[in-house]
Design a protein around this motif. Structure first.
Motif, PDB file in Angstrom:
ATOM      1  N   SER A  32     -14.322 -14.221   6.144  1.00 37.01           N
ATOM      2  CA  SER A  32     -13.778 -13.733   4.882  1.00 37.01           C
ATOM      3  C   SER A  32     -12.955 -14.814   4.180  1.00 37.01           C
ATOM      4  CB  SER A  32     -12.912 -12.486   5.122  1.00 37.01           C
ATOM      5  OG  SER A  32     -11.916 -12.757   6.062  1.00 37.01           O
ATOM      6  N   PHE A  33     -12.740 -14.567   2.897  1.00 38.65           N
ATOM      7  CA  PHE A  33     -11.883 -15.449   2.099  1.00 38.65           C
ATOM      8  C   PHE A  33     -10.739 -14.583   1.601  1.00 38.65           C
ATOM      9  CE2 PHE A  33     -12.124 -19.561  -0.375  1.00 38.65           C
ATOM     10  CZ  PHE A  33     -10.845 -19.485  -0.852  1.00 38.65           C
ATOM     11  N   VAL A  34      -9.610 -14.659   2.311  1.00 38.21           N
ATOM     12  CA  VAL A  34      -8.481 -13.789   2.037  1.00 38.21           C
ATOM     13  C   VAL A  34      -7.407 -14.573   1.308  1.00 38.21           C
ATOM     14  CG1 VAL A  34      -6.686 -12.373   3.072  1.00 38.21           C
ATOM     15  CG2 VAL A  34      -8.956 -12.470   4.112  1.00 38.21           C
ATOM     16  N   THR A  35      -6.857 -13.972   0.253  1.00 41.19           N
ATOM     17  CA  THR A  35      -5.782 -14.635  -0.473  1.00 41.19           C
ATOM     18  C   THR A  35      -4.487 -13.844  -0.332  1.00 41.19           C
ATOM     19  OG1 THR A  35      -7.235 -15.670  -2.082  1.00 41.19           O
ATOM     20  CG2 THR A  35      -4.969 -15.335  -2.743  1.00 41.19           C
ATOM     21  N   LEU A  36      -3.412 -14.554  -0.049  1.00 40.93           N
ATOM     22  CA  LEU A  36      -2.078 -13.963  -0.089  1.00 40.93           C
ATOM     23  C   LEU A  36      -1.504 -14.275  -1.452  1.00 40.93           C
ATOM     24  CD1 LEU A  36      -0.652 -15.114   3.379  1.00 40.93           C
ATOM     25  CD2 LEU A  36      -1.415 -12.824   2.771  1.00 40.93           C
ATOM     26  N   LEU A  37      -1.176 -13.210  -2.199  1.00 42.94           N
ATOM     27  CA  LEU A  37      -0.695 -13.388  -3.562  1.00 42.94           C
ATOM     28  C   LEU A  37       0.677 -12.741  -3.662  1.00 42.94           C
ATOM     29  CD1 LEU A  37      -1.424 -14.106  -6.588  1.00 42.94           C
ATOM     30  CD2 LEU A  37      -2.249 -11.765  -6.772  1.00 42.94           C
ATOM     31  N   GLY A  38       1.627 -13.448  -4.246  1.00 39.62           N
ATOM     32  CA  GLY A  38       2.942 -12.835  -4.379  1.00 39.62           C
ATOM     33  C   GLY A  38       3.906 -13.776  -5.064  1.00 39.62           C
ATOM     34  N   PRO A  39       5.060 -13.229  -5.486  1.00 41.08           N
ATOM     35  CA  PRO A  39       6.038 -14.063  -6.183  1.00 41.08           C
ATOM     36  C   PRO A  39       6.637 -15.111  -5.252  1.00 41.08           C
ATOM     37  CG  PRO A  39       6.994 -11.936  -5.643  1.00 41.08           C
ATOM     38  CD  PRO A  39       5.540 -11.858  -5.289  1.00 41.08           C
ATOM     39  N   SER A  40       7.251 -16.096  -5.848  1.00 35.81           N
ATOM     40  CA  SER A  40       7.863 -17.176  -5.087  1.00 35.81           C
ATOM     41  C   SER A  40       8.928 -16.618  -4.135  1.00 35.81           C
ATOM     42  CB  SER A  40       8.495 -18.180  -6.045  1.00 35.81           C
ATOM     43  OG  SER A  40       9.010 -19.256  -5.324  1.00 35.81           O
ATOM     44  N   GLY A  41       8.911 -17.080  -2.904  1.00 35.93           N
ATOM     45  CA  GLY A  41       9.920 -16.673  -1.939  1.00 35.93           C
ATOM     46  C   GLY A  41       9.600 -15.391  -1.206  1.00 35.93           C
ATOM     47  N   ILE A 206      -7.736  -9.606  -1.580  1.00 33.21           N
ATOM     48  CA  ILE A 206      -6.426 -10.111  -1.986  1.00 33.21           C
ATOM     49  C   ILE A 206      -5.340  -9.231  -1.378  1.00 33.21           C
ATOM     50  CG2 ILE A 206      -4.866 -10.525  -3.937  1.00 33.21           C
ATOM     51  CD1 ILE A 206      -7.285 -11.077  -5.654  1.00 33.21           C
ATOM     52  N   LEU A 207      -4.396  -9.877  -0.702  1.00 32.44           N
ATOM     53  CA  LEU A 207      -3.247  -9.151  -0.165  1.00 32.44           C
ATOM     54  C   LEU A 207      -2.060  -9.462  -1.055  1.00 32.44           C
ATOM     55  CD1 LEU A 207      -3.949 -10.182   3.502  1.00 32.44           C
ATOM     56  CD2 LEU A 207      -4.338  -7.922   2.505  1.00 32.44           C
ATOM     57  N   VAL A 208      -1.519  -8.429  -1.688  1.00 38.14           N
ATOM     58  CA  VAL A 208      -0.395  -8.627  -2.590  1.00 38.14           C
ATOM     59  C   VAL A 208       0.890  -8.434  -1.799  1.00 38.14           C
ATOM     60  CG1 VAL A 208       0.716  -7.884  -4.724  1.00 38.14           C
ATOM     61  CG2 VAL A 208      -1.779  -7.786  -4.498  1.00 38.14           C
ATOM     62  N   MET A 209       1.806  -9.357  -1.958  1.00 37.56           N
ATOM     63  CA  MET A 209       3.065  -9.287  -1.209  1.00 37.56           C
ATOM     64  C   MET A 209       4.237  -9.065  -2.152  1.00 37.56           C
ATOM     65  SD  MET A 209       2.656 -12.248   1.687  1.00 37.56           S
ATOM     66  CE  MET A 209       4.195 -11.776   2.484  1.00 37.56           C
ATOM     67  N   SER A 210       5.257  -8.382  -1.650  1.00 34.19           N
ATOM     68  CA  SER A 210       6.509  -8.248  -2.399  1.00 34.19           C
ATOM     69  C   SER A 210       7.605  -8.949  -1.608  1.00 34.19           C
ATOM     70  CB  SER A 210       6.864  -6.771  -2.583  1.00 34.19           C
ATOM     71  OG  SER A 210       7.285  -6.238  -1.345  1.00 34.19           O
ATOM     72  N   ALA A 211       8.712  -9.219  -2.320  1.00 30.12           N
ATOM     73  CA  ALA A 211       9.735 -10.073  -1.711  1.00 30.12           C
ATOM     74  C   ALA A 211      10.897  -9.281  -1.131  1.00 30.12           C
ATOM     75  CB  ALA A 211      10.258 -11.061  -2.754  1.00 30.12           C
ATOM     76  N   ILE A 216       3.414  -6.863   2.928  1.00 31.06           N
ATOM     77  CA  ILE A 216       2.131  -6.734   2.249  1.00 31.06           C
ATOM     78  C   ILE A 216       2.091  -5.344   1.639  1.00 31.06           C
ATOM     79  CG2 ILE A 216      -0.363  -6.631   2.544  1.00 31.06           C
ATOM     80  CD1 ILE A 216      -0.074  -8.705   4.741  1.00 31.06           C
ATOM     81  N   VAL A 217       2.025  -5.260   0.308  1.00 30.40           N
ATOM     82  CA  VAL A 217       2.125  -3.955  -0.341  1.00 30.40           C
ATOM     83  C   VAL A 217       0.789  -3.475  -0.888  1.00 30.40           C
ATOM     84  CG1 VAL A 217       4.561  -4.131  -0.875  1.00 30.40           C
ATOM     85  CG2 VAL A 217       2.885  -5.073  -2.468  1.00 30.40           C
ATOM     86  N   ASP A 218      -0.199  -4.354  -0.966  1.00 33.39           N
ATOM     87  CA  ASP A 218      -1.481  -3.914  -1.513  1.00 33.39           C
ATOM     88  C   ASP A 218      -2.595  -4.749  -0.897  1.00 33.39           C
ATOM     89  OD1 ASP A 218      -2.972  -2.222  -3.002  1.00 33.39           O
ATOM     90  OD2 ASP A 218      -2.110  -2.812  -4.945  1.00 33.39           O
ATOM     91  N   ASP A 219      -3.727  -4.100  -0.711  1.00 40.14           N
ATOM     92  CA  ASP A 219      -4.868  -4.768  -0.078  1.00 40.14           C
ATOM     93  C   ASP A 219      -6.079  -4.496  -0.968  1.00 40.14           C
ATOM     94  OD1 ASP A 219      -6.907  -5.674   1.513  1.00 40.14           O
ATOM     95  OD2 ASP A 219      -6.090  -4.822   3.361  1.00 40.14           O
ATOM     96  N   ALA A 252       4.485  -4.968  -7.379  1.00 42.91           N
ATOM     97  CA  ALA A 252       5.109  -5.598  -6.219  1.00 42.91           C
ATOM     98  C   ALA A 252       6.402  -6.307  -6.607  1.00 42.91           C
ATOM     99  CB  ALA A 252       4.132  -6.606  -5.586  1.00 42.91           C
ATOM    100  N   ILE A 253       6.399  -6.952  -7.787  1.00 41.27           N
ATOM    101  CA  ILE A 253       7.592  -7.670  -8.218  1.00 41.27           C
ATOM    102  C   ILE A 253       8.691  -6.691  -8.603  1.00 41.27           C
ATOM    103  CG2 ILE A 253       8.515  -9.233  -9.975  1.00 41.27           C
ATOM    104  CD1 ILE A 253       5.736 -10.565 -10.036  1.00 41.27           C
TER     105      ILE A 253
END
Ligand SMILES: Nc1ncnc2c1ncn2[C@@H]1O[C@H](COP(=O)(O)OP(=O)(O)OP(=O)(O)O)[C@@H](O)[C@H]1O
Ligand SMILES: [Mg+2]
Lengths: 255, 272
Positions: A32-41, A206-211, A216-219, A252-253
């Motif tokens: 798979s090609f998985v991306t971690l996406l999220g705000p800085s930090g 895409i895995l969306v991350m929050s700070a 990981i808040v969304d897949d 997420a932000i």
């Protein structure tokens, strides 16, 4: 089928008390090609570095069900890592930079040479084997860095915002080349970015991350078919997907 | 394709300017000196002019040349020991923090204590004069190599170190593949300073020893000539010492450019 790597309840608290990531559940299937996406930090780099074994999680565990027992021992030759900066040795030529992991593994010159030539060809740097880092453009340096990561023929390629410092034209070109390599070599990629557009273009998930703490808040699966090319970039489907991912990132932000 | 942000770098002047400008100044100064002596009619036994000094240099060459060799030998040996010792100690420091913590303060103490103050003691306790001189010159010379190389070994790119960990590299491999090549510019910088310091250390030690009536280096020639008020010979010996220092500095500059020319910012010639 077993995932290649699985993170169960992983958390990382740094010695200074920062809880960088918390309760990360994640299974990455081979190929798979998985991306971690999220705000800085938000802990993207920390997750990536824990997978690479460079940072020890303070809770939870990381398993490699998809790897034969023998390959899990000693170092991680089955991993490739690409940093945000090219991280080349300025005193060494392109070929010698790419040779580094093979030297560490103790390969003979005869074994190493064809693989270095192959890696150079894969990233399109033929003719630059003897150039030094300072003689290359930013995009070419990044290509060297990628060639160094793939010369060991890794099962899993970890990329931490590899193209963030590049101009858009170069980034698009490298995006296409990376996708081409991924389809050709059938490896697994975990990619970190904070660009919605880049994440949608590249990944099938895409895995969306929050700070604070990083979770990981969304897949989100990205079902658009490969091969993707510049036509995909201007398609309605791409625009729709970017909207969905953008919305999720905003949630997420805000959270 | 993108380019890295341009680094502010010193402009490289053409060679003829870099060599020519100081040369013109030097010739003018020497001419002024000679003219001053000529018009003010200063006797040569008080202030000799450049011509008289050159004459003395040629006339006394048979005694100055062996002295120069003696001083050079001490300088070169001290530098060699400083390089081997300073470099090895730096590698030791880099491999174990506790060694660095426990030894570095003593290296500093050795460095900050003026060599003129220790030299008499060393010369009393060490029977062999050459070895005594060597120790003095070494004490002065080794510190820049040690401290520079230590900084160099410790300033390896952290991402590269992480990469080596990822590949399961052994300490020895990290040292040879990453740390030592990365420390080379720092080491060479230290070497350039140490080259000059080794000469100073050798001269100072010769002065101290020369008082006891032994030794045959250039400093001894200066002392000897001063007792006899042979001022032109003092100038001739002084000239040889300066020239030696300049040659040492230039030689290491050339070496640095040869070794770093293709990759390090300090040695790269800027095109266009
Ligand atoms: N070595 C460390 N010691 C203490 N805190 C750290 C350390 N490394 C990271 N952190 C903290 O952990 C959190 C997550 O950092 P991380 O580098 O993983 O974020 P990131 O998502 O990669 O950010 P960016 O997009 O800016 O690279 C941040 O709050 C950061 O301050
Ligand atoms: Mg990061």
């Amino acid at each position: 089928m077993d995932p290649l790597v699985r993170l169960t309840g992983v958390a990382k608290r740094f010695p200074n008390g920062t809880l960088a990531v918390d309760r990360v559940e994640l299974a990455i299937p081979a190929g798979s090609f998985v991306t971690l996406l999220g705000p800085s930090g938000c802990g993207k780099s920390t997750v990536l570095r824990m997978i690479a074994g460079l940072v020890e999680p303070t809770a939870g565990r990381i398993d490699w069900p998809g790897l034969p027992e023998a390959e899990r021992l000693g170092g991680h030759p089955e991993l490739g890592f690409v940093f945000q900066e090219p991280t080349l040795m300025p005193w060494a030529s392109v070929a010698d930079n790419i040779r580094l992991p093979l030297r560490v593994a103790g390969l003979s010159k005869a074994e190493a040479e064809p693989r270095i030539a192959e890696a150079i060809a894969m990233v399109g740097l033929e003719g630059f084997a003897h150039a030094f880092s300072r003689e290359l453009s930013g995009g070419m340096k990044m290509r060297v860095s990628i060639a160094r990561a793939l010369v060991t023929r890794p099962k899993l390629l970890l990329m931490d915002e590899p193209f963030a410092a590049l101009d858009e034209i170069t980034r698009f070109k490298l995006n296409n080349d990376l996708l081409g390599l991924w389809r050709q070599l059938k490896w697994t990629v975990v990619f970190v970015t904070h660009s919605v557009f880049e994440s949608v273009y590249l990944s099938n998930r895409i895995l969306v991350m929050s700070a604070r703490p990083g979770r990981i808040v969304d897949d989100l699966p990205i079902d658009a078919p490969y091969p993707r090319d510049d036509g995909f970039r201007v398609s309605d489907a791409y625009g729709d997907l970017c909207r969905v991912v953008s919305r999720s990132l905003h949630h997420a932000i805000a959270a | 394709m993108s380019e890295d942000a341009p680094q502010p770098r010193r402009r490289r002047e053409p060679l003829w300017l870099k060599l020519g400008a100081p040369l013109v100044i030097g010739v003018l100064a020497l001419a002024a000196w000679e003219a001053l002596i000529y018009f003010k009619e200063i006797p040569w036994y008080i202030l000799p002019g450049p011509i008289k000094i050159t004459e003395t240099l040629i006339r006394d060459w048979h005694m100055l040349w062996p002295s120069l060799l003696a001083t050079l030998r001490v300088t070169a040996l001290a530098l060699l020991v400083a390089v081997v010792g300073g470099f090895s100690l730096a590698v030791l420091f880099a491999s174990a923090r506790w060694i660095e913590l426990s030894l570095f303060p003593y290296a500093v103490i050795l460095q900050v204590t003026p060599i003129v103050a220790i030299a008499p003691l060393i010369i009393i306790y060490v029977d062999n004069l050459t070895i005594a001189l060597l120790i003095c010159a070494w004490i002065v010379a080794f510190f820049p190599i040690l401290s520079n190389t230590t900084i160099g070994l410790n300033s390896a790119d952290h991402n590269l170190l992480d990469l080596m960990r990822l590949y399961g590299a052994k300490r020895r491999q990290v040292l040879w593949f990453i740390r030592i090549p990365g420390a080379l510019p720092f080491f060479l910088g230290g070497l350039r300073i140490s080259g000059g310091l080794a000469l100073i250390g050798a001269i100072v030690a010769e002065f101290v020893a020369g008082g006891a009536g032994a030794g045959s280096g250039l400093a001894f020639r200066i002392l000897e000539a001063s007792y006899r008020l042979e001022i032109p010979r003092m100038y001739a010996a002084l000239f040889l010492i300066s020239a030696t220092g300049i040659v040492i500095f230039l030689a290491f500059t050339v070496l640095t450019n040869l070794l770093l020319g293709r990759w390090h910012e300090s040695a790269i010639r800027r095109e266009g």
